[in-house]
Design a protein around this motif. Sequence first.
Motif, short mmCIF file in Angstrom:
data_model
loop_
_atom_site.label_atom_id
_atom_site.label_comp_id
_atom_site.label_asym_id
_atom_site.label_seq_id
_atom_site.Cartn_x
_atom_site.Cartn_y
_atom_site.Cartn_z
N GLY A 1 11.18 5.49 -2.08
CA GLY A 1 11.76 6.56 -2.90
C GLY A 1 11.72 6.16 -4.37
O GLY A 1 11.36 6.96 -5.23
N GLY A 2 12.07 4.90 -4.63
CA GLY A 2 12.04 4.40 -6.01
C GLY A 2 10.65 4.49 -6.60
O GLY A 2 10.45 4.95 -7.72
N SER A 3 9.66 4.04 -5.81
CA SER A 3 8.28 4.11 -6.29
C SER A 3 7.87 5.54 -6.61
O SER A 3 7.22 5.82 -7.61
CB SER A 3 7.32 3.52 -5.24
N PHE A 4 8.30 6.44 -5.72
CA PHE A 4 7.96 7.85 -5.91
C PHE A 4 8.51 8.35 -7.25
O PHE A 4 7.80 8.94 -8.05
CB PHE A 4 8.55 8.66 -4.75
N PHE A 5 9.80 8.02 -7.48
CA PHE A 5 10.40 8.53 -8.71
C PHE A 5 9.87 7.81 -9.94
O PHE A 5 9.81 8.39 -11.02
CB PHE A 5 11.93 8.47 -8.63
N GLN A 6 9.46 6.53 -9.75
CA GLN A 6 8.80 5.85 -10.86
C GLN A 6 7.51 6.56 -11.24
O GLN A 6 7.15 6.68 -12.41
CB GLN A 6 8.51 4.40 -10.51
N GLY A 7 6.82 7.04 -10.21
CA GLY A 7 5.58 7.80 -10.46
C GLY A 7 5.88 9.05 -11.25
O GLY A 7 5.21 9.37 -12.24
N VAL A 8 6.93 9.76 -10.84
CA VAL A 8 7.34 10.98 -11.55
C VAL A 8 7.68 10.63 -13.00
O VAL A 8 7.24 11.30 -13.94
CB VAL A 8 8.57 11.61 -10.86
N PHE A 9 8.42 9.55 -13.15
CA PHE A 9 8.91 9.14 -14.45
C PHE A 9 7.76 8.76 -15.40
O PHE A 9 7.74 9.16 -16.57
CB PHE A 9 9.86 7.96 -14.23
N ALA B 1 0.83 -1.20 0.00
CA ALA B 1 0.00 0.00 0.00
C ALA B 1 0.87 1.25 0.00
O ALA B 1 0.58 2.22 -0.71
CB ALA B 1 -0.93 -0.01 1.22
N LEU B 2 1.94 1.20 0.79
CA LEU B 2 2.82 2.36 0.86
C LEU B 2 3.52 2.60 -0.47
O LEU B 2 3.69 3.75 -0.90
CB LEU B 2 3.84 2.19 2.00
N HIS B 3 3.90 1.48 -1.13
CA HIS B 3 4.49 1.62 -2.46
C HIS B 3 3.52 2.30 -3.42
O HIS B 3 3.90 3.19 -4.17
CB HIS B 3 4.89 0.24 -3.03
N GLY B 4 2.28 1.84 -3.37
CA GLY B 4 1.25 2.43 -4.24
C GLY B 4 1.09 3.92 -3.96
O GLY B 4 1.02 4.74 -4.88
N LEU B 5 1.07 4.25 -2.65
CA LEU B 5 0.91 5.65 -2.28
C LEU B 5 2.11 6.47 -2.73
O LEU B 5 1.96 7.59 -3.22
CB LEU B 5 0.73 5.77 -0.76
N ALA B 6 3.31 5.88 -2.60
CA ALA B 6 4.52 6.59 -3.01
C ALA B 6 4.48 6.85 -4.51
O ALA B 6 4.82 7.94 -4.98
CB ALA B 6 5.76 5.79 -2.64
N PHE B 7 4.06 5.82 -5.24
CA PHE B 7 3.97 5.96 -6.69
C PHE B 7 2.96 7.07 -7.04
O PHE B 7 3.23 7.95 -7.86
CB PHE B 7 3.52 4.62 -7.29
N ALA B 8 1.81 7.01 -6.38
CA ALA B 8 0.78 8.04 -6.61
C ALA B 8 1.32 9.41 -6.23
O ALA B 8 1.08 10.40 -6.93
CB ALA B 8 -0.47 7.72 -5.81
N ALA B 9 2.07 9.47 -5.14
CA ALA B 9 2.63 10.76 -4.71
C ALA B 9 3.57 11.30 -5.78
O ALA B 9 3.62 12.51 -6.04
CB ALA B 9 3.38 10.59 -3.39
N GLY B 10 4.32 10.38 -6.42
CA GLY B 10 5.20 10.80 -7.50
C GLY B 10 4.41 11.42 -8.64
O GLY B 10 4.78 12.46 -9.19
N ILE B 11 3.29 10.78 -8.98
CA ILE B 11 2.43 11.31 -10.04
C ILE B 11 1.91 12.69 -9.65
O ILE B 11 1.97 13.65 -10.43
CB ILE B 11 1.25 10.34 -10.31
N PHE B 12 1.42 12.78 -8.42
CA PHE B 12 0.90 14.07 -7.95
C PHE B 12 1.98 15.13 -7.95
O PHE B 12 1.75 16.26 -8.37
CB PHE B 12 0.32 13.92 -6.53
N ALA B 13 3.18 14.75 -7.49
CA ALA B 13 4.27 15.72 -7.39
C ALA B 13 4.56 16.28 -8.78
O ALA B 13 4.71 17.50 -8.96
CB ALA B 13 5.51 15.06 -6.81
N TRP B 14 4.61 15.40 -9.75
CA TRP B 14 4.92 15.85 -11.11
C TRP B 14 3.85 16.81 -11.63
O TRP B 14 4.16 17.89 -12.11
CB TRP B 14 5.04 14.65 -12.04
N PHE B 15 2.61 16.39 -11.51
CA PHE B 15 1.53 17.21 -12.06
C PHE B 15 1.44 18.55 -11.34
O PHE B 15 1.22 19.58 -11.96
CB PHE B 15 0.19 16.48 -12.01
N LEU B 16 1.59 18.51 -10.00
CA LEU B 16 1.47 19.77 -9.27
C LEU B 16 2.66 20.67 -9.58
O LEU B 16 2.50 21.89 -9.70
CB LEU B 16 1.35 19.49 -7.76
N ALA B 17 3.84 20.07 -9.75
CA ALA B 17 5.01 20.88 -10.11
C ALA B 17 4.77 21.52 -11.47
O ALA B 17 5.01 22.72 -11.67
CB ALA B 17 6.27 20.01 -10.14
#
Lengths: 692, 200
Positions: A406-414, A323-339
């Motif tokens: 962290g990896g999941s987060f950046f995968q989301g960004v990517f 679940a945390l991985h999923g959230l991290a990935f989603a956070a990456g997506i959010f971070a990118w879009f909000l940025a």
Amino acid sequence: MKFRAALLALAFPLLASAQVFQGVTLVQPTLVADTTAIVPGQPFRVGLRLKMAPTWHTYWQYAGDAGIPTRIDWKLPTGFGIGPIEWPLPEAILEPGDIEVYAYGDEVTLLQTIRPPANLSSAAVELKAQAAWLVCAEICIPGKADLSLTLPVAKSAQPANAEIFSRAARRLPSPDAPPFAVSWTRSGDTLTASFPVPAGTTGVDFFPLPTKEQEVGHPKIEKANGGYMVSIEAKGDLRGVLAIKDADGQHGWSLVAAPTATQSKIQNPKSKIETPTVSLWSALLAGLLGGLILNLMPCVLPVISLKIFGFVRQAGQSRRSIALHGLAFAAGIFAWFLALGLVIVGIKAAGGQATWAFQFQNPWFVVGTATLVFVFALNLFGVFELTLPGRATNALSEAGAADGYGGSFFQGVFATLLATPCTGPFLGGALGFAFLQSAPITLLMFASVALGMALPYLALSLQPGWVRFLPRPGAWMERLKQFMGFPLLATLLWLLFIVGGQRGPHAIIWLGAFLLALGLALWIYGLVAAPHVRPRPRVLGLLAALAIAGGAGWLFLGELFAQEKAPTSAGVTESGGIAWQPFSQAALDKLLAAGRPVFVDFTADWCLSCKVNERTAIDTPAVREKFAQLGIVPMKADWTNANPEITAALQRFGRVGVPFYVLYPAGHPDAPITLPELLTPSLVLKALSKAR
Amino acid sequence: MKIHALILALLAATALCARAAGPEVGQPAPDFTLKDGAGKSVSLADFKGKTVVLEWFNYGCPFVKKHYGSGSMQKLQQQATGDGVVWLSIASSAPGKQGYLAPGEAAAKQSELGMHSTALLLDPDGAVGRLYEARTTPDMFVINKDGVLVYKGAIDDQPTPDPASLAGAKNYVAAALANLKAGQPVETAQTKSYGCSVKY
């Protein structure tokens, strides 16, 4: 010989066609062209010029209570097309018995646009027309003339009769809204509008253009409240031309007298494409759906498989961790879009033009992405492993959680980074809405897109039940990991294609050379970074890798790549058998004014969806045939590099990204048809059939 | 506030009155009396119980010439009067203007053109033309046996002076008369008339 024939043809109508009554020349008709020669495929204007004897007049397109409009029947060689008559402003003449007519005295030139075919074998072309008119003073006399105009065919031409055409064009009503607000109200059968007029106005006219079944009264013009008031009896909305007189002459605007605030909308293509009136909620929903669909876009597919692979790997871990991985990935997506949203808000505040996927118009951004994709692919192939030096043991002791999330987060960004150029259906409209809004709403909009894109991953990670269906980890995972490198390399090919479109084929080679050297450097890094390597060779290896990567970066990117310029006429006419014309607003306006149907393909090399559409649905034999059959002009708005004109055109449709397709039907430039962002051949053919 | 409303209502009423001045299809046709070339007075009221056609006439107008030059107007007049319809041709041209007929000239024009209308009436001051808001020649009106206006407008659907347009043209007056004869409502009750302006 040809020259003499042309001279004769030019002189002939002057001799033969005048309308003479009791020794007086009532009407002297001539045909004139605004060019010295016909250039194949290039539209030009022709005019029927009528010179009337004093006190005599011929009629406007709506003659009024009596009289009939002048008619022109062209007999053109095959392959030639002709647009509708463009009528200069008439004058209103009131005759005894309350008879009002709209007519021309003195002289008038009725304009039309002729479209010659793209191929002409003859050296000269004769354009024939039969003109028929009614000329009236105290009495009315019909006139008729067979006219002809012979023009040579040439590769280039000079303007001709400029004075006649500019005088006539100045008197054409503008399709734009008047430069002052005109709003109509209805009381019974009477439409009324009061409006301010520009300083220096000496008079106002309204010329009605009723439909065949529509009865209209005479317009009444009065001065009121420092401006003017126009009223006219008519059932239903009434088309017409509003004109003002000042020291420069008369200026007119086509409009529709309709008792709503948006009255000029029907006639005016520019105001029709006004701010899209999407409500906030439906825009947010569309953003959500668009974000969701982004996952299915060709540019994101490799990332999806990558992510699914990630879930497979995580399937062995605890529910909470997944679940945390999923959230991290989603956070990456959010971070990118909000940025991205913040950047856009910033640029908008700075007054610049910010458009969707605009980052892909910067070649250095593409180089960065290509490098990242390549490095990622090598990593999947096992050329090197990413380890966190020094803290590696620490990270291991925390069950890989820290670097994993962290990896999941950046995968989301990517993943999002790759997805942005392909705006899915809905997303275009929704983002168009966002760009026209205030900063908080823009950010909210981006958040909804992010939520849409993250939704499947969130669902998969929060619903461990679904993860259970995923295969068990094993040796196949390593092979799958390696296999996943290939879709990434395919993505790299696409990025190289973009670079080629932006900077030419040499740029691809320089970028490729840099990537090759970078690959070597990473391989060395992979050799020496392994835990069992002793410090001395490790340091040497790292230095060598750094030197190779840095040197290649300096040489191939800094020196060679940077010198490559955008190729001229990049990607405009290259695709298949469709003779695309490069987009320009001026060319489009000209074609539309000539009554031609136009199909505009808003595209860019970095947009895979665009390329897929073009190859599978647009550049097909059936569509090519339809284009030719209906005389549709194909126009390509290539947005590969930043182009403010195309950006502005997209924004008029409330769009900020490509792909986008629009068809202007013949004679209806005010009613453009937009096509969805995912095309099928039958869908395109169906839309094109509405072109005429 | 109340005064404003009152003024508005008055304005609306005057607008309505102005509108009602012209004859409306479905309303009784306004009565008139005119003299023919021989000085005989003819009134619309004389023909109560009969179908009446009013034709605004200017022999010099090319649109009128289209219908007389080809003989189609005379043929329609003959057919109609044969069926008991009263056909009144009215010349509203002012003295000195095209289409004006002095009393002594009317009979000659009738025989010259072979007109079959019941009467050619002279309206040199244009009073009846203005009463009917006749604006063009030919401008046509059909009044049924009850004195109600059942058609007003063009003679046919070809607004051009070109005689070639007569072939295949839909003649609205012939159609209205046929409807009346068959006891049916008039199918096309109003069109936009075409032609030269009436030379008031």
